[in-house]
Design a protein around this motif. Structure first.
Motif, PDB file in Angstrom:
ATOM      1  N   VAL A  45       0.855  -1.191   0.000  1.00  0.00           N
ATOM      2  CA  VAL A  45       0.000   0.000   0.000  1.00  0.00           C
ATOM      3  C   VAL A  45       0.894   1.245   0.000  1.00  0.00           C
ATOM      4  CG1 VAL A  45      -1.799   1.271   1.240  1.00  0.00           C
ATOM      5  CG2 VAL A  45      -1.818  -1.246   1.231  1.00  0.00           C
ATOM      6  N   VAL A  47       1.349   4.168   1.209  1.00  0.00           N
ATOM      7  CA  VAL A  47       0.896   5.051   2.278  1.00  0.00           C
ATOM      8  C   VAL A  47       2.096   5.758   2.905  1.00  0.00           C
ATOM      9  CG1 VAL A  47       0.911   3.170   3.982  1.00  0.00           C
ATOM     10  CG2 VAL A  47      -0.559   5.151   4.360  1.00  0.00           C
ATOM     11  N   VAL A  83      -8.832  -0.756   1.992  1.00  0.00           N
ATOM     12  CA  VAL A  83      -7.896   0.114   1.287  1.00  0.00           C
ATOM     13  C   VAL A  83      -8.452   0.383  -0.099  1.00  0.00           C
ATOM     14  CG1 VAL A  83      -5.529   0.414   0.475  1.00  0.00           C
ATOM     15  CG2 VAL A  83      -5.958  -0.919   2.553  1.00  0.00           C
ATOM     16  N   TRP A  87      -7.236   6.004  -0.166  1.00  0.00           N
ATOM     17  CA  TRP A  87      -7.562   6.071   1.260  1.00  0.00           C
ATOM     18  C   TRP A  87      -7.435   4.711   1.922  1.00  0.00           C
ATOM     19  CZ3 TRP A  87     -11.419   2.689   2.163  1.00  0.00           C
ATOM     20  CH2 TRP A  87     -12.212   2.339   1.070  1.00  0.00           C
ATOM     21  N   VAL A  88      -7.393   4.744   3.247  1.00  0.00           N
ATOM     22  CA  VAL A  88      -7.409   3.529   4.056  1.00  0.00           C
ATOM     23  C   VAL A  88      -8.385   3.774   5.209  1.00  0.00           C
ATOM     24  CG1 VAL A  88      -5.384   4.244   5.403  1.00  0.00           C
ATOM     25  CG2 VAL A  88      -6.022   1.836   5.317  1.00  0.00           C
ATOM     26  N   LEU A 147      -4.257   8.141   1.887  1.00  0.00           N
ATOM     27  CA  LEU A 147      -2.976   7.460   1.864  1.00  0.00           C
ATOM     28  C   LEU A 147      -1.802   8.427   1.956  1.00  0.00           C
ATOM     29  CD1 LEU A 147      -3.587   4.685  -0.817  1.00  0.00           C
ATOM     30  CD2 LEU A 147      -3.600   4.472   1.670  1.00  0.00           C
TER      31      LEU A 147
END
Length: 153
Positions: A45, A47, A83, A87-88, A147
């Motif tokens: 991810v 992030v 996820v 965004w998460v 993220l």
């Protein structure tokens, strides 16, 4: 022990929804935090580090609250991580019907400010935090963060 299940079809490489279940005991706090961190890493991810740190603090606070305040009526809790492309979202669900409120800072009082902290972390990251009732009579508390960190102008 935390159990991880994958939900959904064929998302982009890092997108998806995962659900962790754990007993409502103190040992589940670091286990849930590590499971979220490991999942972010394993899925690749994209992030930002400060968002990861905020997310892990949110998970710790929400799982701690479920363990401290809901374990009697909810011996098991669930952590869900979703996820998306930008965004998460993490949520913690328990079967206790009490819906917490974010307490204001009271320096004479120890504890009781976990939800306030979670909301502030989410807000500073450009995200949101909500508390909702579940169909089964319990509650789910969730926070969604971008993220990439929000730019402060």
């Amino acid at each position: 022990m935390v159990t991880i299940e994958r939900e959904g079809g064929d998302p982009l490489p890092y997108e998806g929804v995962w659900r962790f279940t754990a007993p409502a005991v103190d040992a589940s706090v670091p286990q849930a935090r590590h499971a979220v961190r490991d999942l972010l890493t394993r899925q690749g991810v994209p992030v930002a580090d400060d968002v990861v740190q905020g997310l892990l603090l949110i998970v710790s606070e929400l799982v701690t609250n479920a363990v401290r305040h809901a374990a009697l009526l909810s011996p098991t809790l669930a952590v869900e991580m979703a996820v998306g492309a930008e965004w998460v979202r993490v949520s913690v669900e328990d079967n206790h019907p009490y819906r917490p409120t974010a307490l204001e800072t009271d320096h004479a009082r120890t504890g009781g400010r976990g939800l306030l902290l979670v909301r502030e972390i989410a807000r500073e990251a450009g995200g949101v935090c909500e508390v909702e009732h579940t169909a089964g009579g319990g509650k789910v508390i969730w926070a969604a963060l971008p993220l990439k960190p929000a730019r402060i102008l």
